[in-house]
Design an enzyme around this catalytic site. Structure first.
Site, short mmCIF file in Angstrom:
data_model
loop_
_atom_site.label_atom_id
_atom_site.label_comp_id
_atom_site.label_asym_id
_atom_site.label_seq_id
_atom_site.Cartn_x
_atom_site.Cartn_y
_atom_site.Cartn_z
N GLU A 32 38.81 51.87 -40.44
CA GLU A 32 38.36 51.89 -39.13
C GLU A 32 37.68 53.07 -38.56
O GLU A 32 37.33 53.26 -37.51
CB GLU A 32 40.03 52.07 -38.05
CG GLU A 32 40.82 51.14 -38.34
CD GLU A 32 40.49 49.93 -37.45
OE1 GLU A 32 40.31 49.70 -36.40
OE2 GLU A 32 40.36 48.58 -38.12
N CYS B 186 36.38 57.36 -28.01
CA CYS B 186 36.14 56.06 -28.62
C CYS B 186 34.45 55.88 -28.54
O CYS B 186 34.05 55.10 -29.45
CB CYS B 186 36.90 55.06 -27.96
SG CYS B 186 38.57 54.93 -28.44
N ASN C 2 39.85 48.74 -21.31
CA ASN C 2 40.04 47.91 -22.61
C ASN C 2 40.42 48.85 -23.64
O ASN C 2 40.48 48.18 -24.89
CB ASN C 2 38.70 47.43 -22.76
CG ASN C 2 38.55 45.85 -22.77
OD1 ASN C 2 39.65 45.17 -22.83
ND2 ASN C 2 37.30 45.48 -22.86
N HIS D 133 44.71 54.37 -33.31
CA HIS D 133 43.82 55.22 -34.08
C HIS D 133 44.15 56.69 -33.88
O HIS D 133 44.73 56.97 -32.81
CB HIS D 133 42.41 55.19 -33.64
CG HIS D 133 41.45 53.54 -34.02
ND1 HIS D 133 40.74 52.91 -33.02
CD2 HIS D 133 41.78 52.79 -35.12
CE1 HIS D 133 40.49 51.89 -33.77
NE2 HIS D 133 41.01 51.73 -34.83
#
EC number: 3.5.3.23
Length: 447
Positions: free
Chosen positions: A174, A370, A364, A249
């Site tokens: 990721e 992020c 979202n 994450h």
């Protein structure tokens, strides 16, 4: 040579919508099917970039990907003109249309893992594209990311680009969202901290409700590719219990800069051992870990997830202190804001907060951290970056006008099948590649 932590933020794409595609990301599923505002989303991101650039931080811009991804649909058996493909998939596989229209590439923390030249044996900056294997709508990003990054970091003397790991369950990767670096000056060697959710080839603790997206095997492979010194590398398992609470994450529960690690007390499995290991390795670099551990009694994991307290940007200031960039949601939550107010009034390293409205991205499931890919560069490497992607007052005005010209101010699922949206996106991205001097990086430009 001096060193810098440069943030490369993703521009929100024209098809930004709320589809609830990311199981395990509670904000994503909570806001499914709401009407989105792509224009506002892009402007909110740009305003954060400009504010940090105005404070003197090095700030870059990464472009969105082409969406809907018509080429992906053709690989899945849809045929005919682009308009026919859109009509067919909207009628027969609407969820698939939503997935190939996702603007999730805005979250560039998942674009790649980056290791600075000070940590790599060959003295170059290494990038490994993340395969994002766990989610289809994200896994399709890797191919274009592998073209975009070399267009930005386009000097072989300074930059090494690795393809994504094989897209299999064993090697789920990721990117930088599960990676931290701990040390002193940016251009000096530091400890690289890889955080994984599960082991693919051995048994061990795993979450039961939500998937663990990152494997230890993937993290180890990236460390090998980047030629990292094992003595300055740690592999840490994230607490499966917090994954089951929506910490998909590690950057939802921890953030670092230089020698400071800001995290929740439940972030890591075997936390005491983890911190002891990091302290020991940092001592070898004559550095001391400053560990800011937030107690569950003061901020619950649930509040940390809903406010994205830890999905913040921790930025080093000229006076040696730290600035924490947080989303509006952190200020709106009484317990989180109480904790932060006490934090900055104390004698610790974090003494300033900056609050940003990023609600379009937050709904979202993506906060300040992020939206950015951290790349540590020295002077020579910074000079080798494509200069047109570095945010200046003039580029901010140009991009703001570009958004006004091309972006819609509301988008619903039914709009994704509109062939005009596809053409609007291609026209906008074609213009953007000229603004940023990227060359033909998109499939529609190369075909």
């Amino acid at each position: 040579m001096a060193g810098y932590e440069v943030n490369f933020d993703g521009l929100v794409g024209l098809t930004h919508h709320y589809a609830g595609l990311s199981f395990g990301n509670e904000a994503s599923t909570t806001h499914q099917n709401r009407t989105s505002n792509p224009r506002l989303a892009a402007k909110q991101g740009l305003l954060k970039m400009k504010a940090l650039a105005d404070l003197g931080y090095k700030q870059g811009v990464l472009p969105p990907q082409e969406r809907p991804a018509i080429g992906v649909l053709r690989k899945l058996g849809f045929s005919g003109s682009d308009e026919q493909v859109l009509s067919d998939v909207a009628r027969n596989a609407p969820r698939l249309l939503s997935a190939v229209s996702s603007a999730s590439s805005m979250w560039t923390a998942n674009a790649a893992t980056v290791s600075p030249s000070a940590d790599s044996a060959d003295g170059r900056v290494h990038f490994t594209v993340a395969n994002l294997h766990n989610k289809f709508h994200r896994a399709i990003e890797a191919e274009t990311t592998a073209v975009l990054l070399p267009a930005v970091f386009n000097n072989h003397r300074h930059f090494v680009h690795h393809d994504a790991l094989p897209s299999v369950t064993l090697l789920g990767d990721e990117g930088a969202a599960n990676h931290n670096r701990l040390g002193g000056e940016y251009d000096s060697p530091a400890i690289q901290m890889f955080v994984y959710g599960r082991q693919g080839m051995e048994s061990g603790a795993v979450p039961g409700r939500y998937p663990a997206r990152q494997t230890r095997e993937a993290s180890q492979a990236v460390a090998r590719l980047h030629q990292l010194d094992p003595k300055r590398t740690v592999f840490v398992q994230q607490n499966p219990a917090v994954i089951d609470q929506g910490v998909f994450h590690n950057d939802v529960i921890a953030v670092s800069n230089r020698n400071v690690l800001f995290h929740h007390e439940l972030a890591f499995l075997s936390s005491t051992q983890v911190m002891d290991d990091i302290r020991c390795k940092m001592a070898g670099l004559e550095q001391q870990l400053v560990n800011i551990e937030v107690p569950e009694a003061e901020v619950s994991v649930a509040d940390a997830v809903s406010t994205y307290l830890f999905n913040s940007q921790l930025l080093h200031k000229a006076n040696g202190k730290m600035l924490l960039v947080i989303p509006q949601e952190s200020q709106d939550n009484p317990s989180v804001w109480r904790y932060l107010s006490e934090l900055v009034s104390g004698d610790g390293p974090i003494d300033e907060l900056r609050v940003f409205d990023l609600r379009e991205s937050m709904r979202n499931g993506g906060g300040p951290a992020c939206l950015r890919l951290r790349v540590v560069l020295n002077d020579a490497e910074l000079q080798a970056v494509n200069s047109r992607v570095m945010l200046t007052p003039a580029l901010f005005v140009t991009l703001n006008n570009w958004v006004d010209q091309h972006y819609r101010d509301h988008l619903q699922f039914k709009d994704l099948a509109d062939p005009h949206l596809l053409q609007e996106g291609r026209q906008a991205l074609d213009e953007l590649t000229r603004i940023l001097n990227l060359g033909p990086v998109y499939p529609f430009q190369r075909n």
